[in-house]
Design an enzyme around this catalytic site. Structure first.
Site, PDB file in Angstrom:
ATOM      1  N   HIS A 124      57.815 129.356  10.347  1.00 51.68           N
ATOM      2  CA  HIS A 124      56.706 128.764  10.599  1.00 51.68           C
ATOM      3  C   HIS A 124      55.707 130.098  10.575  1.00 51.68           C
ATOM      4  O   HIS A 124      55.848 131.112  10.635  1.00 51.68           O
ATOM      5  CB  HIS A 124      56.766 128.379  12.090  1.00 51.68           C
ATOM      6  CG  HIS A 124      55.741 127.595  12.413  1.00 51.68           C
ATOM      7  ND1 HIS A 124      54.661 128.245  12.987  1.00 51.68           N
ATOM      8  CD2 HIS A 124      55.477 126.352  12.691  1.00 51.68           C
ATOM      9  CE1 HIS A 124      53.476 127.135  13.503  1.00 51.68           C
ATOM     10  NE2 HIS A 124      54.088 126.040  13.202  1.00 51.68           N
ATOM     11  N   ASP A 201      63.111 132.821  16.650  1.00 53.61           N
ATOM     12  CA  ASP A 201      62.010 131.593  17.031  1.00 53.61           C
ATOM     13  C   ASP A 201      62.585 130.490  17.206  1.00 53.61           C
ATOM     14  O   ASP A 201      63.146 129.713  16.514  1.00 53.61           O
ATOM     15  CB  ASP A 201      61.119 131.392  15.777  1.00 53.61           C
ATOM     16  CG  ASP A 201      60.217 130.339  15.733  1.00 53.61           C
ATOM     17  OD1 ASP A 201      60.373 129.565  16.828  1.00 53.61           O
ATOM     18  OD2 ASP A 201      59.245 130.037  15.066  1.00 53.61           O
ATOM     19  N   GLN A 204      61.924 124.841  17.738  1.00 55.08           N
ATOM     20  CA  GLN A 204      62.692 123.536  17.227  1.00 55.08           C
ATOM     21  C   GLN A 204      64.131 123.756  17.720  1.00 55.08           C
ATOM     22  O   GLN A 204      64.665 122.620  17.451  1.00 55.08           O
ATOM     23  CB  GLN A 204      62.384 123.478  15.782  1.00 55.08           C
ATOM     24  CG  GLN A 204      61.154 123.539  15.141  1.00 55.08           C
ATOM     25  CD  GLN A 204      60.351 122.128  15.746  1.00 55.08           C
ATOM     26  OE1 GLN A 204      60.935 121.323  16.136  1.00 55.08           O
ATOM     27  NE2 GLN A 204      59.252 122.317  15.821  1.00 55.08           N
ATOM     28  N   LYS A 227      57.595 121.568  23.358  1.00 53.58           N
ATOM     29  CA  LYS A 227      58.429 121.076  22.467  1.00 53.58           C
ATOM     30  C   LYS A 227      59.746 120.683  22.894  1.00 53.58           C
ATOM     31  O   LYS A 227      60.561 119.962  22.489  1.00 53.58           O
ATOM     32  CB  LYS A 227      58.844 121.904  21.328  1.00 53.58           C
ATOM     33  CG  LYS A 227      57.552 122.810  20.704  1.00 53.58           C
ATOM     34  CD  LYS A 227      57.540 122.238  19.357  1.00 53.58           C
ATOM     35  CE  LYS A 227      56.356 123.227  18.571  1.00 53.58           C
ATOM     36  NZ  LYS A 227      55.770 122.583  17.489  1.00 53.58           N
ATOM     37  N   CYS A 365      52.681 123.879   8.852  1.00 47.38           N
ATOM     38  CA  CYS A 365      52.668 125.320   9.171  1.00 47.38           C
ATOM     39  C   CYS A 365      53.710 125.897   8.422  1.00 47.38           C
ATOM     40  O   CYS A 365      54.117 126.949   9.032  1.00 47.38           O
ATOM     41  CB  CYS A 365      52.482 125.581  10.470  1.00 47.38           C
ATOM     42  SG  CYS A 365      50.985 124.564  11.449  1.00 47.38           S
TER      43      CYS A 365
HETATM   44  N1  PMP Z   1      57.764 128.152  15.290  1.00 51.10           N
HETATM   45  C1  PMP Z   1      58.307 126.925  15.190  1.00 51.10           C
HETATM   46  C2  PMP Z   1      59.566 126.842  14.281  1.00 51.10           C
HETATM   47  C3  PMP Z   1      57.618 125.831  15.341  1.00 51.10           C
HETATM   48  O1  PMP Z   1      57.915 124.559  15.008  1.00 51.10           O
HETATM   49  C4  PMP Z   1      56.281 126.008  16.053  1.00 51.10           C
HETATM   50  C5  PMP Z   1      55.726 124.901  16.378  1.00 51.10           C
HETATM   51  N2  PMP Z   1      55.114 123.899  15.416  1.00 51.10           N
HETATM   52  C6  PMP Z   1      56.013 127.056  16.255  1.00 51.10           C
HETATM   53  C7  PMP Z   1      56.771 128.137  15.888  1.00 51.10           C
HETATM   54  C8  PMP Z   1      54.656 127.467  17.230  1.00 51.10           C
HETATM   55  O2  PMP Z   1      54.662 126.895  18.284  1.00 51.10           O
HETATM   56  P1  PMP Z   1      53.439 126.924  19.356  1.00 51.10           P
HETATM   57  O3  PMP Z   1      52.146 126.179  18.441  1.00 51.10           O
HETATM   58  O4  PMP Z   1      53.741 126.095  20.285  1.00 51.10           O
HETATM   59  O5  PMP Z   1      52.890 128.220  19.832  1.00 51.10           O
END
Ligand code: PMP
Length: 412
Positions: A124, A201, A204, A227, A365
């Site tokens: 991401h 990270d 997910q 999440k 993203c």
């Molecule tokens: N890493 C991953 C794999 C994600 O799916 C997300 C959220 N789409 C993020 C990071 C960022 O998370 P946040 O926007 O809650 O900081």
């Protein structure tokens, strides 16, 4: 099966009774954010009705209540991740802030010119951009581990990339764009042999599978509360205690100091050192309630249920003419990314939305991994514990109708 009753689970989530466009809401956008059970909503109200105070235990009764609630939530996060102590848990705004904290407080002090940060193509943007910036600041280089046709990390390439120059491996546990579950434990083991630290990270992963930071042996693990059925604006960073204790503050000010004179400041130990200012107390408490909720069901039970849904979803999507699934790794969770010949992802997202079905259509993203598959965008239904076979059938019915209507138009 497993004593898991999805009908009962659904009753815990008031928003699932919402109508949109006159239809029952079908929420398949869980990778973007998840809904909140009544217990989380109630816990946050209870906090403001009965416990609200800043967290300074000694000050007065409400301060003791809010401190107990806040520190209780930290304990739950530690338990949820199987960290060995709540002192290893820092509350942050979410995954993004957790990663930025590590880049600033650890990265800037441990990386030098020609060192390497290793990421994967699956990341991401939140686990990519902070490292690009850190590389520019320090003269370190970013190395990227490729994936195979199924969207799984290529361990052979990873082994070739790793060297004593690698100081950090930053990788996603589950890809938000493809659903790939990466072999984190194996990759952490390989990284450590070269002396690199490992950041995972977990954004997910946490809603779908059991996370055990000690078994993974990662140095850092980050996730977002929203999440995993908790509130927005709160998340957690886990770090091994010896690393956290040696790290510099991220932000500075109140709450993170032990003593301040006009000339110098002594910092609090971890985790307080990293929680400058008044934190998001109520939402941390709400996150604790969300973790209670999933731990009561059991992450293994959730994982098993979702896997049946995911397998069914893949099978059904494959019956649609012209549909191409993106991300077919054996190890996979929650995400069903696809494109359909002759339709833009926006058109597909719109057709689903008209029927009350919420999915994401876009780059999620994670532009590099989509481009790896020659795409700028996919449609991305993503599952959670409250989804059902019937909801998948409803989605597939809309897609069938859409693709058939195109064929009749073409023939006429
Ligand atoms: N890493 C991953 C794999 C994600 O799916 C997300 C959220 N789409 C993020 C990071 C960022 O998370 P946040 O926007 O809650 O900081």
């Amino acid at each position: 099966t497993d004593g898991f009753e999805v009908t009962l689970v659904r009753r815990d989530f008031p928003i699932l009774a919402e109508k949109v466009n006159g239809k029952n809401l079908i929420w398949l956008d869980n990778a973007a954010t998840t809904h909140k059970p009544q217990s989380v909503i109630d816990r946050i109200s209870y906090f403001y009705a009965h416990e609200n105070s800043n967290v300074h235990r000694g000050a007065h009764t409400l301060a003791a209540r809010s401190t107990d609630a806040y520190e209780g939530a930290r304990k739950k996060v530690a338990q949820f991740l199987n960290a060995s102590s709540p002192q290893e848990i820092v509350f942050v705004r979410g995954t993004t802030e957790g990663i930025n904290l590590v880049a600033h407080s650890w990265g800037r002090y441990h990386l030098q010119k020609d060192d390497e940060i290793v990421i994967t193509w699956l990341e991401h943007h939140a686990n990519m951009v902070p490292w690009q910036i850190l590389c520019r600041e320090t003269g370190a280089n970013l190395r990227v581990v490729p994936v195979d046709e199924t969207g799984q990390v290529r361990l052979d390439e990873y082994a070739r990339i790793l060297s004593p120059k690698a100081k950090l491996v930053a990788l996603t546990h589950v890809s938000n764009a493809l659903g790939t579950v990466t072999p984190v434990a194996e990759m952490a083991f390989m990284a450590h042999r070269h002396g690199a630290k490992v950041l995972v990270d977990g954004a997910q992963a946490v809603p779908h599978l059991k996370v055990d930071v000690q078994a993974l042996d990662c140095d850092f693990y980050v996730f977002s509360g929203h999440k995993v059925f908790g509130p927005t604006g709160i998340g957690a960073l886990y770090a091994k205690p010896e690393i956290l204790d040696a790290m510099h503050p991220y932000q500075s000010g109140g709450n993170m100091i032990a003593d301040v004179t006009l000339e110098r400041s002594l910092y609090q130990p971890a985790p307080q050192r990293f929680e400058a200012g008044t934190g998001n107390i109520a939402d941390a408490v709400g996150l604790g309630a969300a973790l209670d909720y999933v731990m009561a069901i059991g992450m293994e039970t959730i994982d098993r249920y979702e896997h049946r849904l995911l397998a069914y979803g893949m099978e059904m999507l494959r019956t649609i003419n012209g549909l191409r699934l993106i991300g077919t790794a054996k190890e996979k969770a929650s995400v069903l990314s696809f494109v359909i010949d002759g339709f833009t992802t926006e058109e597909i997202g719109q057709a689903l939305s008209q029927e009350g079905i919420a999915v994401r259509a876009g780059h999620h993203c994670a532009q590099p991994i989509l481009r790896r598959f020659g795409l700028e965008s996919t449609v991305r239904p993503s599952l959670a514990l409250y989804n059902t076979i019937d909801e998948i059938d409803a989605m597939v019915a809309v897609l069938k109708k859409l693709t058939l209507s195109q064929r009749t138009t073409r023939w006429s």
